[in-house]
Design a protein around this motif. Structure first.
Motif, PDB file in Angstrom:
ATOM      1  N   THR A 194     -55.266 -47.921   6.688  1.00  0.00           N
ATOM      2  CA  THR A 194     -56.777 -48.309   5.613  1.00  0.00           C
ATOM      3  C   THR A 194     -56.080 -48.167   4.451  1.00  0.00           C
ATOM      4  O   THR A 194     -55.525 -47.142   4.527  1.00  0.00           O
ATOM      5  CB  THR A 194     -57.889 -48.291   6.154  1.00  0.00           C
ATOM      6  N   TYR A 195     -56.919 -48.856   3.136  1.00  0.00           N
ATOM      7  CA  TYR A 195     -56.744 -47.949   1.913  1.00  0.00           C
ATOM      8  C   TYR A 195     -56.959 -46.341   2.115  1.00  0.00           C
ATOM      9  O   TYR A 195     -56.114 -45.631   0.913  1.00  0.00           O
ATOM     10  CB  TYR A 195     -57.906 -48.399   1.678  1.00  0.00           C
ATOM     11  N   TRP A 196     -57.679 -45.839   3.427  1.00  0.00           N
ATOM     12  CA  TRP A 196     -58.158 -44.499   3.630  1.00  0.00           C
ATOM     13  C   TRP A 196     -57.082 -43.847   4.055  1.00  0.00           C
ATOM     14  O   TRP A 196     -57.317 -42.373   3.985  1.00  0.00           O
ATOM     15  CB  TRP A 196     -59.675 -44.528   3.534  1.00  0.00           C
ATOM     16  N   ASN A 197     -56.280 -44.439   4.527  1.00  0.00           N
ATOM     17  CA  ASN A 197     -55.185 -42.976   5.463  1.00  0.00           C
ATOM     18  C   ASN A 197     -54.214 -43.213   5.496  1.00  0.00           C
ATOM     19  O   ASN A 197     -53.649 -42.551   6.384  1.00  0.00           O
ATOM     20  CB  ASN A 197     -55.939 -43.357   7.263  1.00  0.00           C
ATOM     21  N   VAL A 198     -54.067 -44.004   4.870  1.00  0.00           N
ATOM     22  CA  VAL A 198     -51.894 -44.831   4.693  1.00  0.00           C
ATOM     23  C   VAL A 198     -51.593 -43.586   3.939  1.00  0.00           C
ATOM     24  O   VAL A 198     -50.467 -43.865   4.276  1.00  0.00           O
ATOM     25  CB  VAL A 198     -52.219 -46.162   3.605  1.00  0.00           C
ATOM     26  N   TYR A 199     -51.993 -42.725   2.969  1.00  0.00           N
ATOM     27  CA  TYR A 199     -51.238 -41.890   2.286  1.00  0.00           C
ATOM     28  C   TYR A 199     -50.485 -41.174   3.242  1.00  0.00           C
ATOM     29  O   TYR A 199     -49.585 -40.917   2.839  1.00  0.00           O
ATOM     30  CB  TYR A 199     -52.237 -40.745   1.076  1.00  0.00           C
ATOM     31  N   SER A 200     -51.095 -39.489   4.685  1.00  0.00           N
ATOM     32  CA  SER A 200     -50.362 -39.728   4.852  1.00  0.00           C
ATOM     33  C   SER A 200     -49.350 -39.962   5.466  1.00  0.00           C
ATOM     34  O   SER A 200     -47.664 -39.504   5.790  1.00  0.00           O
ATOM     35  CB  SER A 200     -50.992 -38.656   5.818  1.00  0.00           C
ATOM     36  N   VAL A 201     -49.468 -41.444   6.469  1.00  0.00           N
ATOM     37  CA  VAL A 201     -48.049 -42.337   6.941  1.00  0.00           C
ATOM     38  C   VAL A 201     -47.330 -42.487   5.887  1.00  0.00           C
ATOM     39  O   VAL A 201     -45.597 -42.401   6.430  1.00  0.00           O
ATOM     40  CB  VAL A 201     -48.487 -43.551   7.602  1.00  0.00           C
ATOM     41  N   ALA A 202     -47.364 -42.747   3.947  1.00  0.00           N
ATOM     42  CA  ALA A 202     -46.741 -43.181   4.004  1.00  0.00           C
ATOM     43  C   ALA A 202     -46.286 -42.116   3.105  1.00  0.00           C
ATOM     44  O   ALA A 202     -44.707 -42.474   2.857  1.00  0.00           O
ATOM     45  CB  ALA A 202     -47.060 -44.000   2.518  1.00  0.00           C
ATOM     46  N   ASN A 203     -46.186 -40.777   3.433  1.00  0.00           N
ATOM     47  CA  ASN A 203     -45.339 -40.269   3.017  1.00  0.00           C
ATOM     48  C   ASN A 203     -44.654 -38.498   3.967  1.00  0.00           C
ATOM     49  O   ASN A 203     -43.816 -38.253   4.362  1.00  0.00           O
ATOM     50  CB  ASN A 203     -46.247 -38.486   2.694  1.00  0.00           C
ATOM     51  N   LEU A 204     -44.674 -39.866   5.224  1.00  0.00           N
ATOM     52  CA  LEU A 204     -43.577 -39.221   6.066  1.00  0.00           C
ATOM     53  C   LEU A 204     -42.511 -39.290   6.693  1.00  0.00           C
ATOM     54  O   LEU A 204     -42.111 -40.483   5.846  1.00  0.00           O
ATOM     55  CB  LEU A 204     -44.296 -40.094   7.510  1.00  0.00           C
ATOM     56  N   PRO A 205     -40.957 -38.929   6.173  1.00  0.00           N
ATOM     57  CA  PRO A 205     -39.843 -38.336   5.210  1.00  0.00           C
ATOM     58  C   PRO A 205     -38.959 -39.842   6.374  1.00  0.00           C
ATOM     59  O   PRO A 205     -38.889 -39.737   7.740  1.00  0.00           O
ATOM     60  CB  PRO A 205     -39.474 -36.933   6.022  1.00  0.00           C
ATOM     61  N   GLY A 206     -38.285 -40.333   5.420  1.00  0.00           N
ATOM     62  CA  GLY A 206     -37.473 -41.903   6.320  1.00  0.00           C
ATOM     63  C   GLY A 206     -38.519 -42.368   6.543  1.00  0.00           C
ATOM     64  O   GLY A 206     -38.429 -44.300   7.263  1.00  0.00           O
ATOM     65  N   MET A 207     -40.025 -42.955   6.481  1.00  0.00           N
ATOM     66  CA  MET A 207     -40.619 -43.991   6.867  1.00  0.00           C
ATOM     67  C   MET A 207     -39.727 -45.357   6.200  1.00  0.00           C
ATOM     68  O   MET A 207     -40.052 -45.149   4.862  1.00  0.00           O
ATOM     69  CB  MET A 207     -41.857 -43.869   6.484  1.00  0.00           C
ATOM     70  N   GLU A 208     -39.616 -46.198   6.542  1.00  0.00           N
ATOM     71  CA  GLU A 208     -39.316 -47.534   5.615  1.00  0.00           C
ATOM     72  C   GLU A 208     -40.166 -48.463   5.414  1.00  0.00           C
ATOM     73  O   GLU A 208     -40.417 -49.237   4.455  1.00  0.00           O
ATOM     74  CB  GLU A 208     -37.708 -48.560   6.818  1.00  0.00           C
ATOM     75  N   GLU A 209     -40.842 -48.757   5.941  1.00  0.00           N
ATOM     76  CA  GLU A 209     -41.896 -50.110   6.036  1.00  0.00           C
ATOM     77  C   GLU A 209     -43.393 -49.800   6.308  1.00  0.00           C
ATOM     78  O   GLU A 209     -43.303 -48.709   7.638  1.00  0.00           O
ATOM     79  CB  GLU A 209     -41.510 -51.197   6.040  1.00  0.00           C
TER      80      GLU A 209
END
Ligand code: DXP
Ligand SMILES: NCC(=O)COP(=O)(O)O
Length: 238
Positions: A194-209
Motif C-alpha cells: 500500500t501507499y503506507w507500507n511500500v517504502y521498506s520493500v522498495a528499498n530492499l537491495p536488488g529488488m527489481e519490480e
C-alpha cells in the motif's frame, strides 16, 4: 530502486460486478502507463472473476511497457500464454474459494510439474517468474527449475499486526531477496503493498519490480470521485 508494475485486476472486478463493459481494464492500463507505470500485470484466474481472456488479448496489443500475465500452472493457462505471448508469466497458486492469493506457490512439493511448465514457457521465449514465500527451500527449488525471476509474496509483511512482526517479515523478505540474487535469480515482489507500507520493500537491495494493484485501484476510485460526480451533475442538473 525498483520499477512499478501496475496490476489492473480490480478495475475488472468492478466491471464484473455488473458484467458490463465499464470500467475497461485495458483503458486503465493505458492511463497507468501514461502516469509512469513501468509494466502492467493482469491475473487471468481460472474462475474468471475479474480479468477475462479478451482483456489479456487486447492488453497484449496495447501495452507499450511490458505485460506480466499471472496465472495458475494449468494446461489451459499454459496454452493461453503460449498463444498470447505476454512479456513474462508469473506462476501463482490458486484456490477457487479464496478471496485473494493466499501464500506462495509450493515449488518444492510439485517440482516436476512446475519444472515442466517453466521449461515449456521459457522454450517458447516467455520468461517465467514464480510467486513464492521467501522460504530458503522454495528459493532453492526455484533455482532448480531454472525460472528467471521470483516474485516474493509480501502479503504477510503487509498484514503484520504490529511493528515487531512487520520488522520480522521485512527481514525474512530481505534474506530471501539476497539468497535469490546470489543464486542468479532476478527478484520482484508484491501483494498487499500500500501507499503506507511500500517504502521498506522498495528499498530492499536488488529488488527489481513491485507489482501493486488493489491499493492503486482503491485510491483511484476515491481521488476520482469528486470529478466523476461533478461531470454527472452537469448532465443531470442542466
Ligand atoms: C497473485 C496476486 O497477488 C495478484 O493476482 C493479486 O492479488 C490480484 O489478484 P486477486 O485479488 O484475485 O488475488
Ligand atoms: N502479484 C501481486 C500483484 O500483482 C498485486 O497485488 P495487490 O497489490 O493487488 O495485492
Amino acid at each position: 530502486m525498483p520499477t512499478l508494475g501496475v496490476n489492473i485486476d480490480h478495475i475488472a472486478t468492478i466491471r464484473q460486478a455488473r458484467r458490463t463493459v465499464e470500467p475497461d481494464p485495458v483503458a486503465a492500463a493505458v492511463l497507468a502507463e501514461l502516469a509512469g507505470a513501468d509494466g502492467i500485470t493482469a491475473h487471468l484466474r481460472e474462475d474468471r472473476r475479474h480479468i477475462q481472456e479478451r482483456d489479456v488479448r487486447l492488453l497484449r496489443q496495447t501495452v507499450r511497457t511490458h505485460l506480466n500475465l499471472e496465472m495458475a500452472a494449468t494446461d489451459e493457462m499454459v496454452a493461453i500464454a503460449l498463444d498470447i505471448k505476454p512479456d513474462y508469466v508469473t506462476l501463482v497458486p490458486e484456490k477457487r474459494e479464496e478471496v485473494t492469493t493466499e501464500g506462495g506457490l509450493d515449488i518444492v512439493g510439485q517440482i516436476d510439474r512446475i519444472g515442466q511448465v517453466v521449461d515449456k514457457l521459457q522454450s517458447a521465449g516467455i520468461p517465467v517468474s514464480l510467486f513464492i514465500d521467501a522460504e530458503p527451500a522454495q528459493i532453492e527449488a526455484s533455482v532448480k527449475v531454472q525460472a528467471k525471476f521470483l516474485e516474493l509474496h509480501t502479503g504477510r509483511y503487509a498484514e503484520a499486526k504490529d511493528e515487531t512482526s512487520r520488522e520480522e517479515e521485512l527481514a525474512f523478505l530481505s534474506k530471501g531477496c539476497e539468497q535469490a540474487i546470489n543464486a542468479g535469480l532476478r527478484v520482484n515482489a508484491g501483494h498487499g503493498l500500500t501507499y503506507w507500507n511500500v517504502y521498506s520493500v522498495a528499498n530492499l537491495p536488488g529488488m527489481e519490480e513491485l507489482n501493486i494493484g488493489h491499493t492503486i485501484v482503491s485510491r483511484s476510485a476515491l481521488v476520482g470521485m469528486e470529478r466523476a460526480v461533478r461531470e454527472m451533475v452537469r448532465f443531470v442538473v442542466s
